[in-house]
Motif scaffolding. Structure first.
Motif, PDB file in Angstrom:
ATOM      1  N   HIS A 214     -63.567  15.364 -19.009  1.00 14.10           N
ATOM      2  CA  HIS A 214     -64.779  14.974 -18.265  1.00 14.10           C
ATOM      3  C   HIS A 214     -65.846  14.357 -19.167  1.00 14.10           C
ATOM      4  O   HIS A 214     -66.388  13.292 -18.874  1.00 14.10           O
ATOM      5  CB  HIS A 214     -65.342  16.186 -17.517  1.00 14.10           C
ATOM      6  CG  HIS A 214     -66.805  16.077 -17.228  1.00 14.10           C
ATOM      7  ND1 HIS A 214     -67.758  16.634 -18.060  1.00 14.10           N
ATOM      8  CD2 HIS A 214     -67.490  15.420 -16.259  1.00 14.10           C
ATOM      9  CE1 HIS A 214     -68.956  16.342 -17.572  1.00 14.10           C
ATOM     10  NE2 HIS A 214     -68.834  15.616 -16.491  1.00 14.10           N
ATOM     11  N   HIS A 218     -67.631  10.200 -19.483  1.00 12.00           N
ATOM     12  CA  HIS A 218     -69.064   9.854 -19.515  1.00 12.00           C
ATOM     13  C   HIS A 218     -69.374   9.027 -20.759  1.00 12.00           C
ATOM     14  O   HIS A 218     -70.075   8.018 -20.692  1.00 12.00           O
ATOM     15  CB  HIS A 218     -69.923  11.128 -19.557  1.00 12.00           C
ATOM     16  CG  HIS A 218     -70.201  11.711 -18.206  1.00 12.00           C
ATOM     17  ND1 HIS A 218     -71.277  11.344 -17.431  1.00 12.00           N
ATOM     18  CD2 HIS A 218     -69.549  12.664 -17.495  1.00 12.00           C
ATOM     19  CE1 HIS A 218     -71.274  12.043 -16.304  1.00 12.00           C
ATOM     20  NE2 HIS A 218     -70.228  12.855 -16.315  1.00 12.00           N
ATOM     21  N   PHE A 236     -70.266   7.664 -11.366  1.00 19.20           N
ATOM     22  CA  PHE A 236     -70.376   9.113 -11.547  1.00 19.20           C
ATOM     23  C   PHE A 236     -69.609   9.849 -10.444  1.00 19.20           C
ATOM     24  O   PHE A 236     -68.870  10.793 -10.711  1.00 19.20           O
ATOM     25  CB  PHE A 236     -71.856   9.528 -11.516  1.00 19.20           C
ATOM     26  CG  PHE A 236     -72.086  11.014 -11.505  1.00 19.20           C
ATOM     27  CD1 PHE A 236     -72.363  11.708 -12.678  1.00 19.20           C
ATOM     28  CD2 PHE A 236     -72.052  11.736 -10.313  1.00 19.20           C
ATOM     29  CE1 PHE A 236     -72.573  13.090 -12.663  1.00 19.20           C
ATOM     30  CE2 PHE A 236     -72.261  13.107 -10.293  1.00 19.20           C
ATOM     31  CZ  PHE A 236     -72.523  13.782 -11.468  1.00 19.20           C
ATOM     32  N   HIS A 239     -65.824   9.461 -10.700  1.00 19.88           N
ATOM     33  CA  HIS A 239     -65.364  10.270 -11.831  1.00 19.88           C
ATOM     34  C   HIS A 239     -65.330  11.747 -11.448  1.00 19.88           C
ATOM     35  O   HIS A 239     -64.323  12.435 -11.611  1.00 19.88           O
ATOM     36  CB  HIS A 239     -66.300  10.025 -13.023  1.00 19.88           C
ATOM     37  CG  HIS A 239     -66.105  10.950 -14.177  1.00 19.88           C
ATOM     38  ND1 HIS A 239     -64.866  11.422 -14.558  1.00 19.88           N
ATOM     39  CD2 HIS A 239     -67.003  11.509 -15.039  1.00 19.88           C
ATOM     40  CE1 HIS A 239     -65.017  12.216 -15.615  1.00 19.88           C
ATOM     41  NE2 HIS A 239     -66.292  12.297 -15.907  1.00 19.88           N
ATOM     42  N   HIS A 240     -66.429  12.245 -10.878  1.00 20.51           N
ATOM     43  CA  HIS A 240     -66.471  13.658 -10.504  1.00 20.51           C
ATOM     44  C   HIS A 240     -65.549  13.984  -9.339  1.00 20.51           C
ATOM     45  O   HIS A 240     -65.104  15.123  -9.193  1.00 20.51           O
ATOM     46  CB  HIS A 240     -67.903  14.126 -10.267  1.00 20.51           C
ATOM     47  CG  HIS A 240     -68.505  14.640 -11.537  1.00 20.51           C
ATOM     48  ND1 HIS A 240     -68.312  15.938 -11.967  1.00 20.51           N
ATOM     49  CD2 HIS A 240     -69.206  14.005 -12.502  1.00 20.51           C
ATOM     50  CE1 HIS A 240     -68.902  16.086 -13.144  1.00 20.51           C
ATOM     51  NE2 HIS A 240     -69.452  14.931 -13.494  1.00 20.51           N
TER      52      HIS A 240
END
Ligand SMILES: [Cu+2]
Length: 333
Positions: A214, A218, A236, A239-240
């Motif tokens: 993770h 970023h 974001f 990705h999450h």
């Protein structure tokens, strides 16, 4: 029940609906609240013996609540998107697939009709393409530390995205989290591994130096994805969404192979405030226990064709346990 899809399998129409939903939320000022929610959980939540430092641990990072807090966060944003257009769900970005590409910057996620591309170095890394480019004027970023534009710096701070092999190390964990429930490279468990704090210092099987999983994503995207205001970059949420998918895959695996340890969350009590299973996910209403099962929450994930390969690799991983950690008072850090 609705499905969250892989970015790679979205139709033109699905991409358009998702982007238009985001732009509308931005225009209404709602989107900037999401950034604030993420930023506001910086308040320290610590054991008595730990430093009262917001960067040490907070309500949503560097501790067990990392996964449930972000699951609730995504559902809040997704509910707003679905109120605009009920066909929308947040898609996930499988960056392990992109890590195998000769140039991950050419992935379809960064296309002109979706997230737009890399920042331009000569233009202080401002994103120049796609719906969120500063030149289009539709994505103002308030009070950003480096000026009011979306920025990306692919591969500048770390050269590579995490691989399937890296992800398999996380999937092979058998504990959710273990004391002191922090971000030490030696803290064993799925949460600390997927959040990305288990570096080469904590496990010599880790292939690449620096932040992992993770965190690594970023840092690889860079720019607006680096500070705690990282939801300023809409990627974001993609990705999450993948992090949330991996968590649900891991939960399913544990249910099959390790069912007596259910509910596969720790700590039940006595942990740092906000991180125990009955604690509320602030600023919202639900508790951690209430977000543990995605079927109960009403969504599921499309599986990529690479999924059997990942599970096969994960099955070959020897999990670390707190009793056989690679940590010893006789070993140098
Ligand atoms: Cu994140």
């Amino acid at each position: 029940m609705y499905i969250r899809k892989n970015v790679a399998s979205l139709s033109e129409q699905e991409k358009r609906a998702f982007v238009e939903g985001l732009l509308l939320l931005k225009k209404e000022g709602r989107y900037d609240e999401y950034v604030h929610w993420h930023h506001a959980v910086m308040k320290p939540t610590v054991f008595p013996f730990e430093p009262r430092d917001a960067t040490y641990r907070n309500g949503a990072h560097r501790g067990p609540a990392f996964l449930p807090w972000h699951r609730e966060f995504l559902m809040q944003v997704e509910a707003d998107l679905r109120a605009i257009d009920s066909s929308i769900s947040i898609p996930y970005w499988d960056w392990t697939a992109d890590s195998a590409m000769p140039d991950p910057a050419t992935s379809s996620i960064w296309s002109e009709d979706f997230m737009g591309g890399n920042g331009v170095e000569a233009d202080v890394w401002r994103v120049a393409t796609g719906p969120f480019a500063h030149t289009k004027g539709n994505w103002p970023i308030p009070e950003h530390h480096d000026g009011p534009a979306l920025r990306r710096q692919f591969g500048i701070n770390l050269p590579t995205l995490p691989t399937t092999e890296d992800l398999a190390l996380a999937m092979g964990e058998i504990f959710y989290d273990t004391p002191n429930f922090n971000n030490s490279p030696f803290t064993i468990g799925f949460r600390n591994r997927i959040e990305g704090w288990v570096t080469q210092r904590g496990d010599r099987r880790v292939k690449m130096p620096g932040s992992q999983l993770h965190n690594r994503v970023h840092v690889w995207v860079g720019g607006s994805m680096l500070p705690m205001t990282s939801p300023n970059d809409p990627v974001f949420f993609l990705h999450h969404c993948f992090i949330d998918k991996v968590w649900s895959d891991w939960q399913e695996l544990q249910q099959e192979q390790n069912s007596e340890a259910s509910p596969h969350y720790a700590p039940e009590e006595g942990g740092p405030a906000g991180h125990n299973i009955e604690d509320q996910l602030k600023p919202w209403q639900r508790t951690i226990r209430q977000v543990l099962d995605i079927a109960q929450l009403g969504y599921s994930y499309e599986q990529p064709t690479s999924q059997p390969r990942l599970l096969e690799m994960a099955a070959r991983v020897r999990p670390l346990s707190p009793f056989m950690a690679e940590r010893s008072p006789f070993m140098a850090d």
